[in-house]
Design an enzyme around this catalytic site. Structure first.
Site, mmCIF file in Angstrom:
data_model
loop_
_atom_site.group_PDB
_atom_site.id
_atom_site.type_symbol
_atom_site.label_atom_id
_atom_site.label_comp_id
_atom_site.label_asym_id
_atom_site.label_seq_id
_atom_site.Cartn_x
_atom_site.Cartn_y
_atom_site.Cartn_z
ATOM 1 N N HIS A 1 0.838 -1.195 0.000
ATOM 2 C CA HIS A 1 0.000 0.000 0.000
ATOM 3 C C HIS A 1 0.876 1.250 0.000
ATOM 4 C CE1 HIS A 1 -4.122 -1.679 1.492
ATOM 5 N NE2 HIS A 1 -3.628 -2.336 0.472
ATOM 6 N N TYR B 1 -9.229 5.800 6.912
ATOM 7 C CA TYR B 1 -9.386 6.270 8.287
ATOM 8 C C TYR B 1 -10.429 7.389 8.246
ATOM 9 C CZ TYR B 1 -5.209 3.749 9.834
ATOM 10 O OH TYR B 1 -4.304 2.766 10.151
ATOM 11 N N PRO C 1 -4.446 1.021 18.694
ATOM 12 C CA PRO C 1 -4.116 0.518 17.351
ATOM 13 C C PRO C 1 -4.253 1.524 16.205
ATOM 14 C CG PRO C 1 -6.207 -0.381 18.102
ATOM 15 C CD PRO C 1 -5.649 0.381 19.248
ATOM 16 N N LYS D 1 0.887 0.422 15.083
ATOM 17 C CA LYS D 1 2.280 0.351 15.541
ATOM 18 C C LYS D 1 2.611 -0.847 16.435
ATOM 19 C CE LYS D 1 3.841 3.640 13.361
ATOM 20 N NZ LYS D 1 4.406 3.111 12.165
ATOM 21 N N TYR E 1 3.809 6.953 10.171
ATOM 22 C CA TYR E 1 3.009 5.766 9.836
ATOM 23 C C TYR E 1 3.869 4.746 9.101
ATOM 24 C CZ TYR E 1 -1.233 3.103 8.763
ATOM 25 O OH TYR E 1 -2.187 2.123 8.698
HETATM 26 P P1 RFL Z 1 1.357 -10.931 22.310
HETATM 27 O O1 RFL Z 1 0.970 -11.088 20.893
HETATM 28 O O2 RFL Z 1 0.311 -10.531 23.286
HETATM 29 O O3 RFL Z 1 2.024 -12.306 22.762
HETATM 30 C C1 RFL Z 1 2.293 -12.595 24.102
HETATM 31 C C2 RFL Z 1 2.241 -14.083 24.269
HETATM 32 O O4 RFL Z 1 2.535 -14.417 25.613
HETATM 33 C C3 RFL Z 1 1.629 -15.420 26.029
HETATM 34 N N1 RFL Z 1 1.531 -15.426 27.501
HETATM 35 C C4 RFL Z 1 2.167 -16.329 28.277
HETATM 36 N N2 RFL Z 1 2.990 -17.324 27.979
HETATM 37 C C5 RFL Z 1 3.449 -18.096 28.984
HETATM 38 N N3 RFL Z 1 3.100 -17.891 30.277
HETATM 39 C C6 RFL Z 1 2.265 -16.905 30.621
HETATM 40 N N4 RFL Z 1 1.918 -16.742 31.910
HETATM 41 C C7 RFL Z 1 1.762 -16.062 29.602
HETATM 42 N N5 RFL Z 1 0.928 -15.009 29.586
HETATM 43 C C8 RFL Z 1 0.808 -14.634 28.311
HETATM 44 C C9 RFL Z 1 0.335 -15.067 25.335
HETATM 45 O O5 RFL Z 1 -0.547 -16.167 25.240
HETATM 46 C C10 RFL Z 1 0.854 -14.635 23.968
HETATM 47 O O6 RFL Z 1 0.935 -15.700 23.061
HETATM 48 O O7 RFL Z 1 2.548 -9.883 22.475
HETATM 49 P P2 RFL Z 1 3.805 -9.579 21.512
HETATM 50 O O8 RFL Z 1 4.437 -10.841 21.048
HETATM 51 O O9 RFL Z 1 4.589 -8.548 22.224
HETATM 52 O O10 RFL Z 1 3.148 -8.955 20.190
HETATM 53 C C11 RFL Z 1 2.527 -7.692 20.217
HETATM 54 C C12 RFL Z 1 1.345 -7.652 19.262
HETATM 55 O O11 RFL Z 1 0.594 -8.857 19.354
HETATM 56 C C13 RFL Z 1 0.462 -6.475 19.579
HETATM 57 O O12 RFL Z 1 1.219 -5.290 19.727
HETATM 58 C C14 RFL Z 1 -0.584 -6.178 18.539
HETATM 59 O O13 RFL Z 1 -1.327 -7.291 18.135
HETATM 60 C C15 RFL Z 1 -1.518 -5.123 19.138
HETATM 61 N N6 RFL Z 1 -2.802 -5.146 18.511
HETATM 62 C C16 RFL Z 1 -2.920 -4.556 17.310
HETATM 63 N N7 RFL Z 1 -1.856 -3.887 16.792
HETATM 64 C C17 RFL Z 1 -1.947 -3.302 15.605
HETATM 65 O O14 RFL Z 1 -0.960 -2.722 15.136
HETATM 66 N N8 RFL Z 1 -3.156 -3.370 14.891
HETATM 67 C C18 RFL Z 1 -4.245 -4.060 15.378
HETATM 68 O O15 RFL Z 1 -5.267 -4.136 14.719
HETATM 69 C C19 RFL Z 1 -4.171 -4.671 16.629
HETATM 70 N N9 RFL Z 1 -5.211 -5.360 17.138
HETATM 71 C C20 RFL Z 1 -3.888 -5.819 19.105
HETATM 72 C C21 RFL Z 1 -5.078 -5.949 18.388
HETATM 73 C C22 RFL Z 1 -3.797 -6.368 20.398
HETATM 74 C C23 RFL Z 1 -4.890 -7.014 20.996
HETATM 75 N N10 RFL Z 1 -4.771 -7.476 22.351
HETATM 76 C C24 RFL Z 1 -3.510 -7.779 22.935
HETATM 77 C C25 RFL Z 1 -5.825 -7.251 23.284
HETATM 78 C C26 RFL Z 1 -6.151 -6.646 18.942
HETATM 79 C C27 RFL Z 1 -6.051 -7.202 20.236
HETATM 80 C C28 RFL Z 1 -7.235 -7.997 20.768
HETATM 81 C C1 PHB Z 2 -5.925 -3.906 10.907
HETATM 82 O O1 PHB Z 2 -5.980 -4.219 9.706
HETATM 83 O O2 PHB Z 2 -6.234 -4.710 11.798
HETATM 84 C C2 PHB Z 2 -5.511 -2.542 11.289
HETATM 85 C C3 PHB Z 2 -5.008 -1.692 10.333
HETATM 86 C C4 PHB Z 2 -4.637 -0.417 10.675
HETATM 87 C C5 PHB Z 2 -4.765 0.003 11.982
HETATM 88 C C6 PHB Z 2 -5.253 -0.853 12.950
HETATM 89 C C7 PHB Z 2 -5.626 -2.145 12.609
HETATM 90 O O3 PHB Z 2 -4.424 1.267 12.317
#
Ligand code: RFL
Ligand code: PHB
Length: 391
Positions: free
Chosen positions: A72, A201, A294, A298, A384
């Site tokens: 993109h 957005y 989100p 980032k 971004y």
């Molecule tokens: P993660 O992905 O949360 O992975 C952490 C892992 O640790 C495990 N864990 C344990 N393992 C062993 N013992 C324990 N006691 C443990 N407790 C927890 C968990 O099961 C998990 O597998 O963190 P990591 O690796 O730092 O990665 C970060 C990203 O996942 C995160 O920043 C993003 O996904 C944030 N986020 C989003 N970011 C975006 O840029 N765009 C999004 O659309 C977006 N949607 C989201 C998200 C984060 C969410 N969470 C955490 C509520 C949507 C959700 C639901």
């Molecule tokens: C997503 O595709 O999940 C997404 C993309 C952009 C954002 C947040 C989430 O800023």
């Protein structure tokens, strides 16, 4: 069992760290409380910065990414009556890529299996011990309920916001910053081709909306809702109606294609940073140390940037005996963390309805400025599209 780095958490941070350590010649063991299937199917982030993509390709994780990720050039920014395209390639020199966290996680898991690096899934009662001494170790019970112990030179806390690692850090000298926002996102994944070529957005009087995607057949949407919103109040019809209202911009014949919604949930929004990211032999990376809302896409990219730094620092220390990079890890990582924390807060504050009509006018003035001023466009585009990953 003995290893050099015991990694708690097999999300993107933990999985990528184990891969990068392998390339540094450092051994590791992964310990994850969920099943591999659960981790693989968690729907989360969707946008990778170019720096993230370059790193993944450099370390041999680029095969499927090169085939399937969607390039993109930028995003659309809109408010009622107006829709503008912001071109990151023109203003920041590089694009971003649509590639779901689920896909990246699947690639990382496959690489781990192929290399035969040890991992324990579905473990219970993970505890960290002696992080202030020279011989840290973790204990847990494995999937079969057997007690296990992993001795290591270093523990990497990659266990996300709710994991145990951060809570092990001593409170003396620790600082934490937090902001919870007075709104949440309702996220919906739909088996329908995107109604746009790049992400939209949208600022709207009813609240923010985002049109994202995962592939040419799969679309991802978000709607600003109340933090305590009950997902049961949102039928598929209501979601489509509200998306059509907020994403419609009244300028041309654009319309939203609807279809079957596969998954929907309400996600809280918060900013959170804890410092330092290291104590003794425990290093934090990714969501374990910081959370961003989100809106700036980032979270995942920050987790990748952390572990890129950490792998190099641990390689230099555990392989070559030089601790200088490990000493600098927290300070170096936190520079990017705070930059992304500011950008994510700024995007969130500019795009979500909160406050009164005066606040709304300020937001619209800011959005106009982003479009009208070359300097303001560049500022958004650079943040971004992302900074290069320092390794
Ligand atoms: P993660 O992905 O949360 O992975 C952490 C892992 O640790 C495990 N864990 C344990 N393992 C062993 N013992 C324990 N006691 C443990 N407790 C927890 C968990 O099961 C998990 O597998 O963190 P990591 O690796 O730092 O990665 C970060 C990203 O996942 C995160 O920043 C993003 O996904 C944030 N986020 C989003 N970011 C975006 O840029 N765009 C999004 O659309 C977006 N949607 C989201 C998200 C984060 C969410 N969470 C955490 C509520 C949507 C959700 C639901
Ligand atoms: C997503 O595709 O999940 C997404 C993309 C952009 C954002 C947040 C989430 O800023």
């Amino acid at each position: 069992m003995r290893t050099q780095v015991a990694i708690v958490g097999a999300g993107p941070a933990g999985l990528l760290l184990s891969h990068l350590l392998d390339l540094e010649g450092v051994t590791s063991v992964l310990v994850e409380c969920r099943s591999a299937e659960y981790v693989k199917s968690r729907i989360r982030a969707g946008i990778l910065e170019s720096g993230t993509v370059e790193l993944l390709k450099e370390v041999g994780l680029g095969d499927r990414l090169s085939e399937e990720a969607l390039e993109h050039r930028g995003i659309y920014l809109q408010w009622p009556g107006e829709r503008y395209h912001l071109d990151f390639v023109e203003h920041a020199g590089h694009p971003v890529w649509v590639y779901g966290q689920t896909e990246m996680t699947a690639d990382l898991m496959k690489a781990r299996e192929r290399a035969g690096r040890p991992a324990f899934y579905q473990v219970d009662d993970v505890a960290l011990h002696d992080i202030s001494g020279d011989r840290p170790y973790i204990t847990f019970s494995d999937a079969a309920g057997r007690p296990q112990r992993v001795d290591a030179a270093v523990i990497a806390g990659c266990d996300g916001f709710h994991g145990p690692s951060r809570r092990m850090m001593p409170t003396a000298g620790r600082r934490t910053w937090e902001r919870t926002y007075p709104f949440a996102w309702l996220g919906a994944l739909a088996a329908v081709p995107p109604s746009t070529d790049e992400l939209i957005y949208a600022w709207h009087p009813n609240g923010f909306a985002l049109h994202s995607m995962r592939s040419p057949q799969l679309s991802r949407y978000y709607l600003q809702v109340r933090p305590d919103e009950d997902i049961n109040g949102w039928s598929d019809e209501r979601i489509w109606e509200e998306l059509a209202i907020r994403l419609g911009h009244g300028q041309d014949a654009w319309s939203l294609q609807t279809g079957s919604i596969i998954e929907k949930s309400v996600l809280p929004m918060r900013s959170f940073v804890t410092t330092p990211m290291r104590h003794g032999r425990l290093f934090l990376a990714g969501d374990a140390a910081h959370i961003v809302p989100p809106t700036g896409a980032k979270g995942l990219n920050l987790a990748v940037a952390d572990v890129a730094l950490l792998a190099r620092a641990l390689g230099a220390w555990l392989r070559d005996g030089s601790e200088a990079l490990a000493h600098g890890y927290s300070e170096t990582a936190l520079r990017r963390v705070w930059r992304c924390t500011h950008f994510s807060w700024w995007m969130t504050t500019m795009l979500h309805r909160h406050g009164d009509d005066f606040d709304a006018q300020l937001q619209l003035a800011q959005l106009q400025r982003v479009i009208a001023s070359e300097a303001a466009t560049k500022e958004l585009a650079e943040n971004y599209a992302g900074l290069p990953i320092g390794r």
